[in-house]
Scaffold this active site. Sequence first.
Site, PDB file in Angstrom:
ATOM      1  N   ASP A   1      -0.402  61.251  94.713  1.00  0.00           N
ATOM      2  CA  ASP A   1      -1.663  61.367  93.987  1.00  0.00           C
ATOM      3  C   ASP A   1      -2.641  60.385  94.619  1.00  0.00           C
ATOM      4  O   ASP A   1      -2.433  59.162  94.573  1.00  0.00           O
ATOM      5  CB  ASP A   1      -1.448  61.035  92.510  1.00  0.00           C
ATOM      6  CG  ASP A   1      -2.698  61.184  91.668  1.00  0.00           C
ATOM      7  OD1 ASP A   1      -3.809  61.213  92.235  1.00  0.00           O
ATOM      8  OD2 ASP A   1      -2.572  61.261  90.433  1.00  0.00           O
ATOM      9  N   MET A   2      -3.705  60.895  95.225  1.00  0.00           N
ATOM     10  CA  MET A   2      -4.638  60.037  95.956  1.00  0.00           C
ATOM     11  C   MET A   2      -5.376  59.066  95.038  1.00  0.00           C
ATOM     12  O   MET A   2      -5.987  58.103  95.515  1.00  0.00           O
ATOM     13  CB  MET A   2      -5.640  60.887  96.726  1.00  0.00           C
ATOM     14  CG  MET A   2      -6.524  61.765  95.880  1.00  0.00           C
ATOM     15  SD  MET A   2      -7.539  62.864  96.936  1.00  0.00           S
ATOM     16  CE  MET A   2      -8.314  63.887  95.666  1.00  0.00           C
TER      17      MET A   2
ATOM     18  N   HIS B   1     -16.246  65.930  98.673  1.00  0.00           N
ATOM     19  CA  HIS B   1     -17.281  66.790  98.068  1.00  0.00           C
ATOM     20  C   HIS B   1     -16.765  67.531  96.834  1.00  0.00           C
ATOM     21  O   HIS B   1     -17.549  68.149  96.111  1.00  0.00           O
ATOM     22  CB  HIS B   1     -17.888  67.744  99.097  1.00  0.00           C
ATOM     23  CG  HIS B   1     -17.006  68.892  99.488  1.00  0.00           C
ATOM     24  ND1 HIS B   1     -17.483  69.998 100.158  1.00  0.00           N
ATOM     25  CD2 HIS B   1     -15.679  69.126  99.309  1.00  0.00           C
ATOM     26  CE1 HIS B   1     -16.509  70.856 100.377  1.00  0.00           C
ATOM     27  NE2 HIS B   1     -15.406  70.352  99.877  1.00  0.00           N
TER      28      HIS B   1
END
Length: 365
Positions: A251-252, A269
């Site tokens: 999980d970033m 984005h």
Amino acid sequence: MTLKLLAEVSPQELLQALAELQNHMLGYVKSMSLRCVVDLGIPEAIHRRCGTATIANIEADAKVHPGKVADLQRVIELLTTSGIFTATAGAGDGDTVVYGLTTACRFLVGWCNLSPMVPFCVNPLVVSSFFSMPEWFRTEPEATGAGSLFELAHGCSQWEMVSKDARFNDVLNNSMAADSQVFLEVIIVDKGRIFRGLRSLVDVGGGNGAGTQVIAKAFPCIKCTVMDLPHVVVAGQAAARDDNLSFVAGDMFESIPSADAVLLKNILHDWGHDDCVKILQRCKEAIPARNAGGKVIIIDMVRGSANGDRKINEMEAIQNSFMMYITGVERDEIEWKRIFSDAGFSDDYKILPVLGPYSVIEIYP
């Protein structure tokens, strides 16, 4: 329309205005027609015939029912007038039209094949999200529990949808893979120096690793790692073909494996300002100091490079509005700089344009 306006505007101006309005109202017909010809394999069929084909050739190659050939011709003619196909008179027979591929259409065939992006961008789950726009604009997010157009339309986020809908998951990952492969090929040719000297790199949100494989092949000395959600990593591991490419689930927002550099290709984005700051803070924790080669490589749009070009301006605005479906946003340099600063990165960043607004950004701890 008032009589005064009719008197002030020429018939030609009125016609142009009406045509502009009609094009806006029925613009989705172009999108659906493009999706149709991609699904039928028509650009690839013309490409295989050395770049030209008659409607009879296209009918045979696409296995179109003989009773629908006239309708197929209408679709081809639409996409010809809108810049996807070319049309010329056949040699020795003025009644035979020969269709070819424009430069735009060549992005749908061959090595630079972006055709997998079409089924994603013109996907019912994505397109139907925009029917919720009026309600979304008038409703507090807390009132519906839906922060995005996609959530309002489908009751879950796009990321939750891909975890339970295998077909949509494939469509999304194939789109991301095609986009990454093409642009990383271009970047390596034009801006390959950004990867030189690296010993290790983590591609965060790298999907099935198709884009990372381009880097691994061009720079075999770099140990490349793809980090993504568990169900994505499983598919990537099955397809991996490079010894210097590995996969890790994670999980970033929590942590990112250590490496000389972290790559974020069309990731930021998708997220708002605060989430981008959190992601970059995790990136900063994963890389060494700048004098030891640490950096984050961002591949994303930097709006504002159009220099008055209407087509580029419109493309940037459309892309920015499209990202609303997941509350994403396309940013200009000022907005990017604010994110970098809030995440604790140096003001000494580099923006390297690749194709107009599509850019590589290097930031340093």
